[in-house]
Structure formats: C-alpha cells, structure tokens
Design an enzyme around this catalytic site. Structure first.
Site, PDB file in Angstrom:
ATOM      1  N   HIS A   1       7.017   9.138  -0.274  1.00 53.00           N
ATOM      2  CA  HIS A   1       5.941   9.974   0.543  1.00 53.00           C
ATOM      3  C   HIS A   1       6.056  11.351  -0.333  1.00 53.00           C
ATOM      4  O   HIS A   1       4.980  12.453  -0.972  1.00 53.00           O
ATOM      5  CB  HIS A   1       5.266  10.311   1.837  1.00 53.00           C
TER       6      HIS A   1
ATOM      7  N   GLU B   1      -0.143  -0.910   5.925  1.00 55.56           N
ATOM      8  CA  GLU B   1       1.251  -0.267   6.408  1.00 55.56           C
ATOM      9  C   GLU B   1       0.525   1.699   7.003  1.00 55.56           C
ATOM     10  O   GLU B   1       1.426   2.390   8.184  1.00 55.56           O
ATOM     11  CB  GLU B   1       2.161  -0.490   6.037  1.00 55.56           C
TER      12      GLU B   1
ATOM     13  N   GLU C   1      11.870  -1.422   4.124  1.00 57.57           N
ATOM     14  CA  GLU C   1      11.518   0.041   4.679  1.00 57.57           C
ATOM     15  C   GLU C   1      12.465   0.156   3.874  1.00 57.57           C
ATOM     16  O   GLU C   1      13.895   0.467   4.079  1.00 57.57           O
ATOM     17  CB  GLU C   1      11.261   0.619   5.760  1.00 57.57           C
TER      18      GLU C   1
ATOM     19  N   ASP D   1       0.653  -1.281  -0.323  1.00 54.74           N
ATOM     20  CA  ASP D   1       0.352  -0.068   0.051  1.00 54.74           C
ATOM     21  C   ASP D   1       0.736   0.915  -0.013  1.00 54.74           C
ATOM     22  O   ASP D   1       2.048   1.579   0.519  1.00 54.74           O
ATOM     23  CB  ASP D   1      -0.805   0.007   0.430  1.00 54.74           C
TER      24      ASP D   1
ATOM     25  N   ASP E   1       8.714   3.735  -0.900  1.00 56.44           N
ATOM     26  CA  ASP E   1       8.424   3.583  -0.024  1.00 56.44           C
ATOM     27  C   ASP E   1       7.344   2.700  -0.593  1.00 56.44           C
ATOM     28  O   ASP E   1       6.192   3.256  -0.438  1.00 56.44           O
ATOM     29  CB  ASP E   1       7.773   4.549   0.945  1.00 56.44           C
TER      30      ASP E   1
END
EC number: 3.5.1.18
Length: 397
Positions: A366, A140, A169, A75, A106
């Site tokens: 992000h 997550e 990660e 996700d 990510d």
C-alpha cells in the site's frame, strides 16, 4: 509454455491497472497463465444493487481426491500521487534486484508464485493427486461485497468442496519464513451518538453539552481492558477512531456529538457477547457521570456495523504442518504461528474449509514504490511447490 517463472508472471499481473473495482486485465492475464497448465477457468461476475459489478475468477485442475484451494485477489489499492513514485506504478520495472509496482506485495506477487509452483509441480509430477483450484477476487481491497463471499457461494452451489485453503496474503514482517497466519481476530465497529440540548456557550445551565458525555463514554469504552489475551490471541483492543460534532460556531453548545470505534477481539468473545459488554459500559458511563451533576443520564444511541468479522483459529495439523515444514525446508526458519494483524478474506473461507495464510514480506504494501525482491519471489515459489507436494502426501495418507 508453462508459467514456471514467478518474475514473468508477476510482471504480467502488475502491468494490469486493476484498482478496485476495475478488473484491468489482471484476471485475463491470470487465465492465460492457467489454461496451458490444464485449468478449467470460469470468470464470474458478482452483482449487488448499489455497488459496482465485480469480475472474479475460479479455476480448477485435477480429479478425484483431496482438494487444495489457493485464494487471493488481483485488485489493488490506488497508487496515490503517481509523481511520488520513482518508477511508474504499473510498469513492473526492475531495479537493484527488486520489482516495483502496485500489487507487487499485496498480493499479485503471491498469486504469481503459486501459479509458478503449481506449474512446476505438474511439469515434474503430472496431474496432482486430487485437485488444485484458484479462487481469485477483484473485490478484496474494496467493500468485499461482490468478491470472495459470492464466489464461494457460486462455487459451492456447483458442488465444489475443499479440504484446505492457502491464502497468499503477505504475512511476513521482515523475512520470508517469519510467520504463518493460522487465524484472525474478530472485528466489530459501531458509531455512538449522544443527544444534548443546543444552547449558548455563556449559558451552559440552559443547555446540555453532549461533548462532555461523548468524551466520558469514549474513555469508558477503552478502559478498563476487555481481557488480557488468550493462548493463541493477543488482548482484545478497542480504539475510538473519530469524534465528530460538526459545530463550527465557537459560542454554541452543540445538540449532538458522535464517536466511532473499532475493536479487534480474541476468542474469549463472540460478536454478540462483545456487543452486550459494550452496551453495559455505555449504560454505566451514561448514568454515572461526575461531569453531569444533577442531570438525567446522557441519551445515546448506537449503530453497529452490519458485518462484524468473527474470530477464528485453524487447528488442522496436516495443513499447518505441511506449510510450516515447507517453510523450514526451504528457508531453514521455523515460522511463528500467529493470529496478529487485520482481517482478510480468510474470514469468509473458514466457513468452508480449514485455512491458513502465507505470502511475501509486507513492508511496502500500500506504499509509494511498493516493491518485492526477485529473490523473495523465487523463495516463495519454492515454499509453495514444497507445500503442494507435502500437503497432497499428508492428505492421501
């Protein structure tokens, strides 16, 4: 065809719009990669009243012997303003040696690389000397209620046991090989509400302004420092993240004021001991205010976040040495062993087996135009492949 190319693997994953809680086809794409390598794949839907159902994936290959788990998530966070992207966020476009797309760093990139590494290992050496599994969630980036926690419970109930776990990660600040995460600080959040007496701003003696108290309480939470750090962790740090009154009238003293806070804490504390320290600070601040001459102690209440994250540190030398040795062998860098940063799903996995984290460079995660260098994908795949061989060599010794 074995999925030995991390670039192709990542492109297939990025093209799936798997914004939490949507599966978006990402787990289906991953299953299509793993099945030809000999993995038995289970798709597990986790449910909780009041939350979206989440699809997760567990896959395993191999037999008796040491069991290595790779954990991660497909996700991704929302793309934000799509018009701000230079390339469509789910296109996996390549330009100037980089692949663009939400989740590139990510953490679909880490998954793509570990798939390629496992495929290369099996292609060269045959079945692993033990078992390799993938534990991949679709929850997550969201509330993390129907994700790794429930998938671990499901797998453990079926008799699955793991000797070590690598979470993919993005751990590197600048270059592949900078940093391995060997633990994480704990995280505790709460909200304090101070009750006063509403009144006219021109007649403060007839009211009791809670804003004065909430400001002093907020200061008491942050100062003095909780500690000066420990051998493996930086100092615990509390941040007041919001102060809310909800009062739009400039001539009205409000009836209540609230403040929320989050503290990231080291291994000098448990969640319980930290709660006790915070309450003691609140009591002192409420009772002894120079801002409240002649008044009773401020009336406050505190509500804790239901799920604090506990601090942990992995001390498994075989796991850490295998990974750091692989990093140094491929990159020439000696990685820093760190506990910095926020929380991850490693906080759940640590209750089942030793866990470390290592992945791509996190600079663009992000962000608009999230992207990864194609060279980094190949480097990380090489590290993962070397790690697999080293870890099974250690574990079998």
């Amino acid at each position: 065809m074995f999925p030995t190319d991390p670039v192709s693997n990542l492109a297939a994953l990025i093209r799936c719009p798997s914004v939490t809680p949507a599966e978006g086809g990402a787990l289906a794409a991953l299953e299509a990669m793993l099945a030809p390598v000999g993995f038995k794949v289970d798709r597990v839907v986790a449910k909780e009243p009041g939350t979206p159902d989440i699809e997760n994936l567990y896959a395993r290959t191999g037999g008796e012997g040491p069991h290595l788990m790779f954990a991660g998530h497909t996700d991704v966070v929302p793309v934000g303003d799509e018009a701000a992207w230079s390339r469509p966020p789910f296109s996996a476009a390549i330009a100037e040696g980089e692949m663009y797309g939400r989740g590139a760093v990510d953490m679909k990139g880490g998954i793509a690389c570990f798939v390629a590494a496992v495929a290369r290992h099996i292609e060269k050496h045959g079945a692993p000397k033990g078992s390799i599994s993938f534990l991949i969630t679709g929850d997550e980036e969201g509330p993390a209620i129907n994700g790794t926690v429930k998938l671990l419970e499901w797998a453990a109930a079926r008799g699955e046991r793991w000797d070590a776990c690598l979470v993919g990660e993005p751990t590197n600040p600048d270059c592949i090989g900078d940093m391995i995460k060997i633990g994480r600080r704990g995280s505790l959040s709460g909200r304090i509400t101070v009750h006063g007496v509403q009144g006219h701003a021109a007649y403060p003696h007839l009211a009791d302004n809670p804003v004065r108290s909430i400001l002093q309480i907020a200061q008491a939470l942050m100062d003095p420092p909780f500690d000066d750090g420990t051998e493996n962790f930086q100092p615990s740090n509390l941040e007041v993240t919001t102060i809310d009154v909800g009062n739009t009238a400039v001539n009205v003293i409000p009836a209540k004021a609230s403040a929320a806070f989050n503290i990231r804490f080291n291994d000098r504390w448990t969640a319980e001991s930290l709660m006790a320290e915070i309450v003691a600070r609140l009591d002192r601040a409420a009772a002894g205010s120079a801002l409240r001459p002649g008044r009773a102690p401020a009336r406050y209440e505190i509500v804790w976040n239901e799920r604090p994250s506990h601090v942990f540190l992995t001390r498994n030398n075989a796991l850490i040495d295998s990974l750091s040795g692989a990093v140094e062998a491929v990159t020439g860098r000696q990685p820093q062993l760190s506990t910095t940063g926020g929380t991850s799903d490693a906080r759940f996995i640590k209750d089942y087996c030793p866990v470390v984290e290592f992945g791509l460079v996190g600079k663009t995660m992000h962000m608009v135009d999230e992207r990864v260098a194609l060279a980094d994908l190949e480097t990380l795949t090489g590290i993962y492949e070397t790690f697999i061989a080293r870890w099974f060599g250690h574990a079998a010794a």
